[in-house]
Write a protein that holds these residues in place. Structure first.
Motif, PDB file in Angstrom:
ATOM      1  N   THR A   1       0.745  -1.046  -0.238  1.00 49.70           N
ATOM      2  CA  THR A   1       0.155   0.175  -0.109  1.00 49.70           C
ATOM      3  C   THR A   1       0.738   1.067   0.292  1.00 49.70           C
ATOM      4  N   CYS A   2       0.085   2.326  -0.415  1.00 52.96           N
ATOM      5  CA  CYS A   2       0.842   3.666  -0.923  1.00 52.96           C
ATOM      6  C   CYS A   2      -0.504   4.863  -0.151  1.00 52.96           C
ATOM      7  N   ASN A   3       0.287   6.376   0.033  1.00 51.03           N
ATOM      8  CA  ASN A   3      -0.649   6.753  -0.082  1.00 51.03           C
ATOM      9  C   ASN A   3      -0.769   7.904  -1.293  1.00 51.03           C
ATOM     10  N   LEU A   4       0.306   7.488  -1.594  1.00 49.61           N
ATOM     11  CA  LEU A   4       0.729   8.652  -3.148  1.00 49.61           C
ATOM     12  C   LEU A   4       0.391   7.942  -4.666  1.00 49.61           C
ATOM     13  N   ASN A   5       0.495   8.558  -5.442  1.00 48.61           N
ATOM     14  CA  ASN A   5      -0.016   8.626  -7.136  1.00 48.61           C
ATOM     15  C   ASN A   5       1.510   8.387  -7.518  1.00 48.61           C
ATOM     16  N   CYS A   6       2.248   8.461  -7.405  1.00 47.68           N
ATOM     17  CA  CYS A   6       3.309   9.881  -7.775  1.00 47.68           C
ATOM     18  C   CYS A   6       3.449   9.074  -9.778  1.00 47.68           C
ATOM     19  N   LYS A   7       4.090   9.786 -10.756  1.00 49.37           N
ATOM     20  CA  LYS A   7       3.380   9.709 -12.206  1.00 49.37           C
ATOM     21  C   LYS A   7       4.496   8.959 -12.885  1.00 49.37           C
ATOM     22  N   ILE A   8       5.394   8.392 -11.898  1.00 53.55           N
ATOM     23  CA  ILE A   8       7.123   7.451 -12.173  1.00 53.55           C
ATOM     24  C   ILE A   8       6.311   6.188 -10.422  1.00 53.55           C
ATOM     25  N   CYS A   9       6.432   5.586 -10.848  1.00 52.27           N
ATOM     26  CA  CYS A   9       6.382   4.649 -10.165  1.00 52.27           C
ATOM     27  C   CYS A   9       6.623   2.781 -10.130  1.00 52.27           C
ATOM     28  N   ASP A  10       7.717   2.988  -9.980  1.00 57.21           N
ATOM     29  CA  ASP A  10       8.383   1.490 -10.321  1.00 57.21           C
ATOM     30  C   ASP A  10       8.045   0.038  -9.146  1.00 57.21           C
ATOM     31  N   THR A  11       7.233   0.334  -8.633  1.00 60.91           N
ATOM     32  CA  THR A  11       6.552  -0.671  -7.923  1.00 60.91           C
ATOM     33  C   THR A  11       5.039  -0.632  -7.074  1.00 60.91           C
ATOM     34  N   ILE A  12       4.463   0.014  -8.413  1.00 63.38           N
ATOM     35  CA  ILE A  12       2.664  -0.119  -8.340  1.00 63.38           C
ATOM     36  C   ILE A  12       2.532  -1.386  -7.823  1.00 63.38           C
TER      37      ILE A  12
ATOM     38  N   ALA B   1       2.919  -3.422  -5.550  1.00 64.68           N
ATOM     39  CA  ALA B   1       3.113  -3.019  -4.434  1.00 64.68           C
ATOM     40  C   ALA B   1       2.338  -2.827  -3.539  1.00 64.68           C
ATOM     41  N   LYS B   2       0.956  -1.698  -4.501  1.00 63.49           N
ATOM     42  CA  LYS B   2      -0.140  -1.084  -3.741  1.00 63.49           C
ATOM     43  C   LYS B   2      -1.191  -1.793  -4.115  1.00 63.49           C
ATOM     44  N   GLU B   3      -1.293  -2.951  -5.047  1.00 64.61           N
ATOM     45  CA  GLU B   3      -2.283  -4.026  -5.227  1.00 64.61           C
ATOM     46  C   GLU B   3      -1.948  -4.748  -4.431  1.00 64.61           C
TER      47      GLU B   3
ATOM     48  N   GLY C   1       8.629  -0.482   0.169  1.00 61.71           N
ATOM     49  CA  GLY C   1       7.601  -0.199  -0.236  1.00 61.71           C
ATOM     50  C   GLY C   1       6.989  -0.155  -1.648  1.00 61.71           C
ATOM     51  N   GLY C   2       6.122   0.433  -2.118  1.00 59.65           N
ATOM     52  CA  GLY C   2       4.928   1.095  -1.532  1.00 59.65           C
ATOM     53  C   GLY C   2       5.262   1.892   0.177  1.00 59.65           C
ATOM     54  N   GLU C   3       4.770   1.833   0.784  1.00 60.17           N
ATOM     55  CA  GLU C   3       4.862   3.317   2.124  1.00 60.17           C
ATOM     56  C   GLU C   3       4.820   2.625   3.212  1.00 60.17           C
TER      57      GLU C   3
ATOM     58  N   THR D   1      11.220   5.938   2.735  1.00 60.18           N
ATOM     59  CA  THR D   1       9.487   6.739   2.831  1.00 60.18           C
ATOM     60  C   THR D   1      10.041   7.366   1.892  1.00 60.18           C
ATOM     61  N   ASN D   2       8.592   7.796   1.488  1.00 60.91           N
ATOM     62  CA  ASN D   2       8.115   8.653   0.703  1.00 60.91           C
ATOM     63  C   ASN D   2       7.870  10.226   0.853  1.00 60.91           C
ATOM     64  N   GLY D   3       8.592  10.234   1.882  1.00 61.21           N
ATOM     65  CA  GLY D   3       8.862  11.827   2.623  1.00 61.21           C
ATOM     66  C   GLY D   3       7.039  12.472   2.913  1.00 61.21           C
TER      67      GLY D   3
ATOM     68  N   VAL E   1      12.498  13.332  -1.541  1.00 61.69           N
ATOM     69  CA  VAL E   1      11.471  15.043  -1.521  1.00 61.69           C
ATOM     70  C   VAL E   1      10.839  14.306  -2.943  1.00 61.69           C
ATOM     71  N   LYS E   2       9.419  14.311  -3.140  1.00 65.32           N
ATOM     72  CA  LYS E   2       9.030  13.621  -4.361  1.00 65.32           C
ATOM     73  C   LYS E   2       9.622  15.273  -4.911  1.00 65.32           C
ATOM     74  N   THR E   3       9.616  15.176  -6.712  1.00 65.27           N
ATOM     75  CA  THR E   3      10.172  16.377  -7.639  1.00 65.27           C
ATOM     76  C   THR E   3       8.444  16.355  -8.895  1.00 65.27           C
TER      77      THR E   3
HETATM   78  S1  SF4 Z   1       5.161   3.270  -3.708  1.00 65.03           S
HETATM   79 FE1  SF4 Z   1       6.799   5.246  -4.609  1.00 65.03          FE
HETATM   80  S2  SF4 Z   1       6.641   5.752  -6.195  1.00 65.03           S
HETATM   81 FE2  SF4 Z   1       5.008   4.689  -6.191  1.00 65.03          FE
HETATM   82  S3  SF4 Z   1       2.766   6.302  -5.533  1.00 65.03           S
HETATM   83 FE3  SF4 Z   1       3.744   5.287  -3.792  1.00 65.03          FE
HETATM   84  S4  SF4 Z   1       5.736   6.548  -3.437  1.00 65.03           S
HETATM   85 FE4  SF4 Z   1       5.173   6.621  -5.335  1.00 65.03          FE
END
Ligand code: SF4
Length: 220
Positions: free
Chosen positions: A33-44, A46-48, A74-76, A101-103, A120-122
């Protein structure tokens, strides 16, 4: 506390591809799981995907491994409240522990012996406002800050963040990770770093260059 459960996506043995622990054989515990939706995510994934495992079960998987380094990722990972119990148990094993951690989540309860690698997300991630500024009060000398750089705009964002929040006062590594899907980016980033005259660390994710097969200890 060992009966407490966490949702885990995978546990695997590989080498550390980033941070100042780079190159060390490391066991990775990937939390779901993760609380963010980064446009660039190499571990989608892990969110699912994930399965509930008790801390005892996780420790059993690690039991016979001689590896000194353990990385929680993670994920986060800080979204799961039982992470604190897992970290306490890992510290008892005298491992070198890092957590990525995603910060965006408060890091104040993490033991200072654990290396926190804080993103720190850019702007290219589309999550650039997500950093929890409270975290600046809880950075310790063992920690590292990381920026994923996909463009000059990202690099300029990183420089302004570093200056605005006086990140250099912490005397911790500040990692600049080039987006390796952009071919010319590593070379351009290297030049920007040198020209900045700030002691930034050029840190490509070497696991993406070598593309080795991890040894899976658990894969959901
Ligand atoms: S797992 Fe990391 S890269 Fe992917 S959405 Fe979450 S914080 Fe962003």
């Amino acid at each position: 506390m060992k009966h407490k459960k966490l949702i885990i996506t995978e546990i695997f043995l590989s080498f550390q591809g980033e941070s100042t622990y780079v190159g060390r054989p490391t066991v990775f515990i990937r939390l779901s799981t993760c609380n963010l939706n980064c446009k660039i995510c190499d571990t989608i994934y892990a969110k699912e995907k994930g399965s509930k495992l008790s801390i005892s079960e996780i420790l059993n998987i690690l039991k016979n491994l001689k590896t000194k380094y353990v990385c929680i990722t993670g994920g986060e990972p800080l979204l799961q409240k039982n992470i604190e119990h897992l970290l306490k148990e890992l510290l008892k094993l005298d491992k070198k522990i890092s957590i990525e951690t995603n910060g965006s989540i408060n890091i104040k309860n993490i033991d200072k012996k654990i290396k926190k690698i804080i993103d720190v997300k850019t702007p290219s991630t589309k999550e650039e406002g997500s950093f929890n500024l409270e975290n600046l009060k809880h950075i310790s000398k063992n920690d590292e800050i990381k920026f994923l750089i996909s463009s000059k705009k990202d690099f300029n964002f990183a420089l302004s963040f570093i200056k605005k929040h006086d990140i250099q006062r912490f005397s911790i590594p500040i990692l600049m990770s080039p987006n390796l899907s952009k071919k010319s980016l590593p070379k351009r980033l290297a030049t920007w770093i040198v020209k900045s005259k700030i002691p930034l660390i050029f840190q490509p994710q070497i696991h993406k260059i070598i593309k080795e097969e991890p040894i899976y200890l658990l894969k959901i």
